[in-house]
Design a protein around this motif. Structure first.
Motif, PDB file in Angstrom:
ATOM      1  N   ALA A 230      16.693  -0.775  16.205  1.00  0.00           N
ATOM      2  CA  ALA A 230      16.835  -1.931  15.322  1.00  0.00           C
ATOM      3  C   ALA A 230      15.671  -2.905  15.461  1.00  0.00           C
ATOM      4  N   LEU A 231      15.109  -3.011  16.653  1.00  0.00           N
ATOM      5  CA  LEU A 231      13.969  -3.899  16.862  1.00  0.00           C
ATOM      6  C   LEU A 231      12.710  -3.378  16.199  1.00  0.00           C
ATOM      7  N   GLU A 232      12.582  -2.063  16.132  1.00  0.00           N
ATOM      8  CA  GLU A 232      11.340  -1.439  15.681  1.00  0.00           C
ATOM      9  C   GLU A 232      11.323  -1.124  14.192  1.00  0.00           C
ATOM     10  N   LEU A 233      12.459  -0.683  13.632  1.00  0.00           N
ATOM     11  CA  LEU A 233      12.477  -0.232  12.239  1.00  0.00           C
ATOM     12  C   LEU A 233      12.738  -1.390  11.280  1.00  0.00           C
ATOM     13  N   PRO A 234      12.161  -1.330  10.054  1.00  0.00           N
ATOM     14  CA  PRO A 234      12.347  -2.411   9.073  1.00  0.00           C
ATOM     15  C   PRO A 234      13.794  -2.510   8.610  1.00  0.00           C
ATOM     16  N   PHE A 235      14.250  -3.755   8.389  1.00  0.00           N
ATOM     17  CA  PHE A 235      15.628  -3.969   7.947  1.00  0.00           C
ATOM     18  C   PHE A 235      15.716  -4.384   6.485  1.00  0.00           C
ATOM     19  N   LEU A 236      14.622  -4.936   5.915  1.00  0.00           N
ATOM     20  CA  LEU A 236      14.587  -5.328   4.512  1.00  0.00           C
ATOM     21  C   LEU A 236      13.234  -4.970   3.903  1.00  0.00           C
ATOM     22  N   LYS A 237      13.265  -4.732   2.596  1.00  0.00           N
ATOM     23  CA  LYS A 237      12.018  -4.465   1.875  1.00  0.00           C
ATOM     24  C   LYS A 237      12.083  -5.149   0.514  1.00  0.00           C
ATOM     25  N   ILE A 238      10.990  -5.798   0.130  1.00  0.00           N
ATOM     26  CA  ILE A 238      10.912  -6.443  -1.176  1.00  0.00           C
ATOM     27  C   ILE A 238      10.742  -5.379  -2.251  1.00  0.00           C
ATOM     28  N   THR A 239      11.513  -5.489  -3.329  1.00  0.00           N
ATOM     29  CA  THR A 239      11.448  -4.496  -4.417  1.00  0.00           C
ATOM     30  C   THR A 239      10.948  -5.089  -5.728  1.00  0.00           C
ATOM     31  N   ALA A 240      10.657  -6.378  -5.771  1.00  0.00           N
ATOM     32  CA  ALA A 240      10.163  -6.997  -7.007  1.00  0.00           C
ATOM     33  C   ALA A 240       8.806  -6.404  -7.367  1.00  0.00           C
ATOM     34  N   TRP A 241       8.636  -5.989  -8.625  1.00  0.00           N
ATOM     35  CA  TRP A 241       7.410  -5.306  -9.036  1.00  0.00           C
ATOM     36  C   TRP A 241       6.182  -6.215  -8.969  1.00  0.00           C
ATOM     37  N   TYR A 242       6.402  -7.522  -9.075  1.00  0.00           N
ATOM     38  CA  TYR A 242       5.282  -8.461  -9.117  1.00  0.00           C
ATOM     39  C   TYR A 242       4.902  -8.980  -7.726  1.00  0.00           C
ATOM     40  N   LEU A 243       5.613  -8.512  -6.678  1.00  0.00           N
ATOM     41  CA  LEU A 243       5.309  -8.927  -5.321  1.00  0.00           C
ATOM     42  C   LEU A 243       4.873  -7.738  -4.483  1.00  0.00           C
ATOM     43  N   THR A 244       4.159  -8.017  -3.398  1.00  0.00           N
ATOM     44  CA  THR A 244       3.782  -6.971  -2.460  1.00  0.00           C
ATOM     45  C   THR A 244       5.032  -6.441  -1.772  1.00  0.00           C
ATOM     46  N   ASP A 245       5.187  -5.111  -1.770  1.00  0.00           N
ATOM     47  CA  ASP A 245       6.431  -4.510  -1.256  1.00  0.00           C
ATOM     48  C   ASP A 245       6.420  -4.398   0.268  1.00  0.00           C
ATOM     49  N   ASN A 246       6.270  -5.554   0.930  1.00  0.00           N
ATOM     50  CA  ASN A 246       6.284  -5.579   2.387  1.00  0.00           C
ATOM     51  C   ASN A 246       7.695  -5.319   2.912  1.00  0.00           C
TER      52      ASN A 246
END
Length: 375
Positions: A230-246
């Motif tokens: 849980a500390l290492e793996l991503p928990f959320l990702k941005i999906t908006a097309w106009y934003l960087t999908d960090n």
């Protein structure tokens, strides 16, 4: 046979508590320290926490600018109103209002009550433990705000967050209330009559624990593994097309907060989501597997209670769940595998706390009863 012994220990524990309650005196905790600085220090700390809480709720926490909308300031009352009236997310509004708006004041007034009102020692002890175990949940809205800050990182002018004084002040108020409650619990411990326990080394609690002898090590390993994931793996990702999908993990969240000069928040996240959860597992492991004297065993069980109160992965997990429900109104996101690992860590930690904690408590009670009978 071991399970029967465990049941007998629990029955004796209940009988001993009934006998103890019958002879308890009722003296305000403050009266035990009326000749020392504690008589005014504790109320001053509580008043400071109460004042900071009231002022913080009148100030904005965050200013959020999401293209193409104008900047908007958010506070806890504003968030609750938005969830309830505008978005019809009633359960989200109730949780945020209950944990971050109502409970901080309930806790502070309850601590005033426990400090000045004449109560049985056992009743006051029970009240302080309940308030201590619930105190961290007031940080729910803080964690939601921190997730927003991290997601807005490197998004340019399309998604911008600006931290306002209310968030710092609210964090200070909650941490001060938690610390004061723990300080009161330590003072209360000094008023309790504990039988003098032996300093001679005895067998480890795992011996004679029945099915728990296998279950507790398995749960410890599972909790440690799920926490590491849980500390290492991503928990959320941005999906908006106009934003960087960090996407961000807990460790990346700490690094991002640190790099954006929000180092106070980075330290709180590191302390509550990394240091204290690991410390909790290590203290349980040591208490369970290492033979020590009854006196040292009592100290070890106290350490478990303290680190458990400051381990905040369950609060952060709920914040992520709420963000997945309400976050789409601000920025489209989706959960990642780290969120499931976090859920697994929370569940395994809860099961571990019950499995190991119930036996450790019964063992300590039995040791104290034996010491009382020998006095």
């Amino acid at each position: 046979m071991d399970d029967v012994r465990q049941v007998n220990l629990e029955i004796k524990d209940k009988s001993a508590k009934k006998a103890m309650h019958a002879g308890e005196s009722r003296t305000p905790l403050a009266f035990h320290f009326d000749s020392s600085m504690m008589v005014w220090l504790v109320p001053l700390l509580l008043i400071a926490a109460l004042t900071a809480n009231i002022v913080a709720l009148k100030l904005p926490f965050l200013e959020i600018k999401m293209f193409p909308h104008d900047p908007e300031a958010y506070s806890i009352p504003h968030t609750v109103t938005l969830m309830w009236v505008t978005l019809k997310l009633y359960w989200v509004a109730i949780l945020i209002a209950g944990f971050s708006l109502v409970f901080p004041f309930v806790k502070l007034f309850s601590l005033f009550f426990l400090w000045y009102f004449p109560l049985r020692v056992s009743t006051r002890s029970h009240g302080l433990r309940i308030l201590g175990s619930l105190g961290r949940w007031s940080l729910l809205d803080v964690f939601v705000a921190l997730v927003l800050i991290v997601l807005a990182h490197e998004q340019g002018s399309l998604f911008v967050t600006d931290v306002k004084p209310g968030l710092y002040l609210f964090l200070f108020a909650i941490l001060l209330a938690m610390s004061t409650g723990e300080f009161m619990a330590v003072l209360h411990e000094r008023t309790e009559h504990h039988p003098k326990l032996s300093t001679t080394k005895s067998q480890q609690p795992a011996v004679g624990s029945g099915w728990r002898r296998i279950a507790v090590p398995a749960l410890l390993l599972g909790s440690l593994a799920s926490l590491a994931i849980a500390l290492e793996l991503p928990f959320l990702k941005i999906t908006a097309w106009y934003l960087t999908d960090n996407s961000y993990s807990i460790l990346e969240t700490i690094a991002t907060l640190w790099s954006t000069d929000e180092r106070i928040f980075a330290a709180v996240v590191a302390f509550g989501l990394v240091v204290m959860p690991l410390a909790k597992l290590l203290v349980i492991l040591g208490t369970w597997s290492i033979g020590r004297s009854p006196h040292r065993f009592r100290i070890a069980t106290l350490r478990i209670r303290i680190v458990a109160q400051w381990s905040m992965i369950d609060v952060f997990g709920l914040a992520i769940g709420l963000f997945l429900l309400e976050g789409s109104t601000l920025v489209p996101v989706k959960g990642q595998i780290g969120a499931w690992a976090l859920l697994a860590a929370i569940i395994l930690n809860a099961i571990l706390a019950w499995t190991a904690g119930s036996l450790l408590k019964a063992r300590l009670t039995a040791l104290e009863q034996e010491a009382s009978s020998n006095e």
